[in-house]
Design a protein around this motif. Structure first.
Motif, PDB file in Angstrom:
ATOM      1  N   SER A  15       0.825  -1.207   0.000  1.00 52.64           N
ATOM      2  CA  SER A  15       0.000   0.000   0.000  1.00 52.64           C
ATOM      3  C   SER A  15       0.859   1.256   0.000  1.00 52.64           C
ATOM      4  O   SER A  15       0.552   2.244  -0.687  1.00 52.64           O
ATOM      5  N   ILE A  16       1.938   1.240   0.778  1.00 54.19           N
ATOM      6  CA  ILE A  16       2.857   2.377   0.787  1.00 54.19           C
ATOM      7  C   ILE A  16       3.407   2.626  -0.605  1.00 54.19           C
ATOM      8  O   ILE A  16       3.489   3.768  -1.078  1.00 54.19           O
ATOM      9  N   SER A  17       3.773   1.547  -1.290  1.00 52.51           N
ATOM     10  CA  SER A  17       4.291   1.669  -2.646  1.00 52.51           C
ATOM     11  C   SER A  17       3.246   2.252  -3.593  1.00 52.51           C
ATOM     12  O   SER A  17       3.534   3.165  -4.378  1.00 52.51           O
ATOM     13  N   HIS A  18       2.023   1.777  -3.509  1.00 52.23           N
ATOM     14  CA  HIS A  18       0.983   2.240  -4.428  1.00 52.23           C
ATOM     15  C   HIS A  18       0.575   3.685  -4.162  1.00 52.23           C
ATOM     16  O   HIS A  18       0.141   4.383  -5.085  1.00 52.23           O
ATOM     17  N   MET A  19       0.698   4.137  -2.924  1.00 50.62           N
ATOM     18  CA  MET A  19       0.377   5.525  -2.636  1.00 50.62           C
ATOM     19  C   MET A  19       1.376   6.483  -3.270  1.00 50.62           C
ATOM     20  O   MET A  19       1.088   7.678  -3.439  1.00 50.62           O
ATOM     21  N   GLY A  20       2.548   5.979  -3.623  1.00 50.75           N
ATOM     22  CA  GLY A  20       3.512   6.815  -4.334  1.00 50.75           C
ATOM     23  C   GLY A  20       2.976   7.309  -5.666  1.00 50.75           C
ATOM     24  O   GLY A  20       3.282   8.432  -6.099  1.00 50.75           O
ATOM     25  N   PHE A  21       2.162   6.493  -6.340  1.00 46.18           N
ATOM     26  CA  PHE A  21       1.582   6.910  -7.609  1.00 46.18           C
ATOM     27  C   PHE A  21       0.586   8.057  -7.415  1.00 46.18           C
ATOM     28  O   PHE A  21       0.422   8.893  -8.308  1.00 46.18           O
ATOM     29  N   VAL A  22      -0.074   8.093  -6.269  1.00 44.91           N
ATOM     30  CA  VAL A  22      -0.975   9.199  -5.972  1.00 44.91           C
ATOM     31  C   VAL A  22      -0.183  10.502  -5.895  1.00 44.91           C
ATOM     32  O   VAL A  22      -0.597  11.537  -6.437  1.00 44.91           O
ATOM     33  N   LEU A  23       0.979  10.469  -5.234  1.00 38.68           N
ATOM     34  CA  LEU A  23       1.818  11.656  -5.145  1.00 38.68           C
ATOM     35  C   LEU A  23       2.299  12.106  -6.521  1.00 38.68           C
ATOM     36  O   LEU A  23       2.313  13.310  -6.824  1.00 38.68           O
TER      37      LEU A  23
END
Length: 566
Positions: free
Chosen positions: A309-317
């Motif tokens: 989840s931490i990794s995927h939230m990077g795409f949001v940024l």
């Protein structure tokens, strides 16, 4: 008359009032309260779906369904609610995920009244955050949400639940102070005191104040979004929380951070966003790669999913900082997509735990033959998480990649280095996810504590006889290993998983189902940010370069983006 109905107030208060009535409900069998809570959740979700279907106009970038009642006029406080393209999809996501998470907690048998009351309070607080139009009301809802999560983890968590719950509360509560400071700073600036977000959006703050406020809000929302280095609470909380709580944590609460960055940082402080956008890109890349690499080191299923989840939230940024219509739209789609995918994966991890009484992958193996339905559903969810074409994860991440790669703001070197590093994280994702599926559902147990490889007697329901003798009372119920029912997913569990996976595939095949709710709004937000960039750097490119989404729509909507439609 129905046009004046306070839809949003009812949607927020219905779960809260229902939670207060739970002590009055007879619950001798232990089943009444769970049906009651599920009914309230479903009723609220149906109500918000109807209200948005009938009274929300996706072609407008303005605040809609607005309701305002003056609360404390001397302090400028009011009960002000509204929705727009940024908040409406997330309200529906919160209702959908929370309702199904309560359905997934069907086996709760410890303090069931308190459990479902807390879930309903959490339901109301989540929706309240997304619909609050008053900045102080936004802060109050944000704080209310912390209490039920803390108690849900602390009471129904694993062996280290006290540590995990306290760490969650300390991180998020301390970070919330920055929201309060920012609200006071914006509210007291100017001739009149107001915390109305629409009115604050019309104010022009000095650049120094904007930078200060932006930095504080970035910390507050960065903790909730699990941005490096404010992420460490997430894996600990997921590792100890019961699966229904993990579903809400990953599916909704992380998205509150992304929502805050768009609503407050981008919209209210666009000039500061110009300076911080490159920082967000760098933090996004770090999140993507760091989260993926850390996932490899996790032997606990839920901790591995947490770092994913931490990794995927990077795409949001990356999408938020892309300066492109497509990128901001991709950030929204990524939040919605990840909310669905992470929820179903944490749910299926909980289903696996209910059978084996362990989350440690080195104690599992060969479950695919014993639980073919769980294996099939988990595999589909994994494929969605690794962005397989035809799944919602693919559509969201592709929009972010293309939006960042085609933006005309950053230099070509910066863009392609960023895209390359993000692609490395994208390549790592299928490796750590598929290795988890292989180890849990195909491989042999390394420690042989719960040896369920095909060589075992899979018809033997006595797990204690197979080596797992640890008495574990983790999660929403208290069942000894030898008493656990080792069987495939039941109809209730299959239904919950199919609800998530069906929506994931629908959005993946036809993303417009989701994007049409917010495209006009994200274009207007991006137009505002690009205009701010042109003001900060007047000699740079024009703020509306051709090919950056839909400039015509953006120009038409940006002028009245802060107006309110009742």
């Amino acid at each position: 008359m129905i046009e004046q109905f306070p839809w949003l107030t009812v949607i927020v208060l219905l779960p809260l009032v229902a939670a207060l009535l739970i002590p009055l409900i007879p619950n001798k069998s232990g089943k009444t309260v769970r049906w009651y809570a599920l009914g309230v959740g479903m009723a609220d979700f149906v109500l918000m779906s109807y209200a948005f279907w009938q009274h929300y106009d996706a072609s407008q970038a303005t605040f809609q369904l607005a309701e305002k009642v003056v609360w404390l006029p001397q302090l400028g406080l009011s009960w002000a609610l509204s929705v727009d393209g940024i908040s409406a999809p997330l309200v529906l996501l919160a209702g959908f995920v929370t309702t199904l998470s309560m359905f997934s907690a069907w086996q709760v048998d410890r303090r069931s009244r308190l459990f479902y009351a807390l879930m309903l309070v959490l339901y109301a607080a989540q929706v309240g955050v997304f619909v609050a139009q008053d900045l102080m009301l936004f802060f109050i809802m944000w704080e209310v949400e912390l209490v039920p999560v803390y108690l849900l983890v602390c009471i129904w968590g694993g062996q280290n639940r006290g540590y995990a719950a306290t760490k969650f509360l300390m991180y998020t509560a301390l970070a919330s102070i920055f929201i309060l400071v920012a609200a006071l700073g914006m509210g007291f600036y100017g001739d009149t005191l107001t915390f109305d977000i629409a009115e604050l959006g019309l104010r022009e703050f000095p650049l120094g104040l904007e930078l200060f406020l932006y930095a504080g809000l970035l910390v507050a929302f960065g903790v909730k979004l699990a941005i490096f280095p404010f992420h460490t609470w997430l894996a600990d909380t997921h590792g100890e929380a019961s699966s229904p709580v993990s579903m809400i944590l990953a599916g909704v609460l992380l998205k509150m951070g992304g929502y805050g960055l768009i609503r407050l940082n981008m919209e209210l402080l666009p000039h500061a966003h110009v300076y911080f956008a490159p920082v967000l890109v760098i933090l996004g890349v770090v999140n993507i790669v760091y989260g993926a690499l850390n996932s490899f080191a996790q032997t606990n299923m839920k901790r591995r999913l947490a770092y994913s989840s931490i990794s995927h939230m990077g795409f949001v940024l990356l999408g938020i900082a892309s300066y492109s219509d497509l990128g901001v739209s991709g950030a929204m789609l990524q939040m919605l997509s990840h909310g669905l995918i992470a929820s179903v994966l944490f749910f299926l991890a909980g289903v696996t735990y209910d059978r084996t009484r362990t989350m440690m992958m080195n104690q599992l193996g060969g479950l695919g033959e014993a639980m073919p339905a769980v294996f099939a559903l988990f595999t589909i969810g994994t494929m969605a998480s690794l962005a397989l074409p035809g799944m919602s994860g693919f559509a969201g991440e592709l929009e972010v990649f293309v939006g960042l790669a085609t933006t005309d703001i950053y230099s070509s070197t910066f863009r392609w280095v960023t895209v390359f590093l993000a692609a490395v994280g994208l390549i790592l994702t299928p490796i750590y996810l598929l290795s988890m599926v292989r180890q849990v559902f195909h491989g042999a147990s390394a420690d042989q504590m719960c040896d369920l490889v095909p060589a075992c007697d899979l018809n033997d329901l006595d797990l204690k006889a197979q080596g797992n003798q640890e008495a574990n009372c983790f999660g929403t119920d208290c069942v000894l290993p030898e008493q656990a029912e080792f069987k495939d997913a039941n109809l209730r569990e299959i239904f919950i998983a199919v609800c998530f996976l069906g929506l994931i595939i629908t959005i993946g095949c036809y993303p417009k189902v989701a994007t049409q709710m917010y495209d006009v709004k994200t274009v207007a937000v991006n137009t505002q940010v690009r205009a701010a960039y042109h003001e900060v750097f007047p000699d740079a490119l024009q703020p509306l370069a051709q090919g950056q989404g839909s400039p015509t729509i953006a120009e038409a909507q940006s002028a009245n983006v802060w107006s309110v439609v009742k």
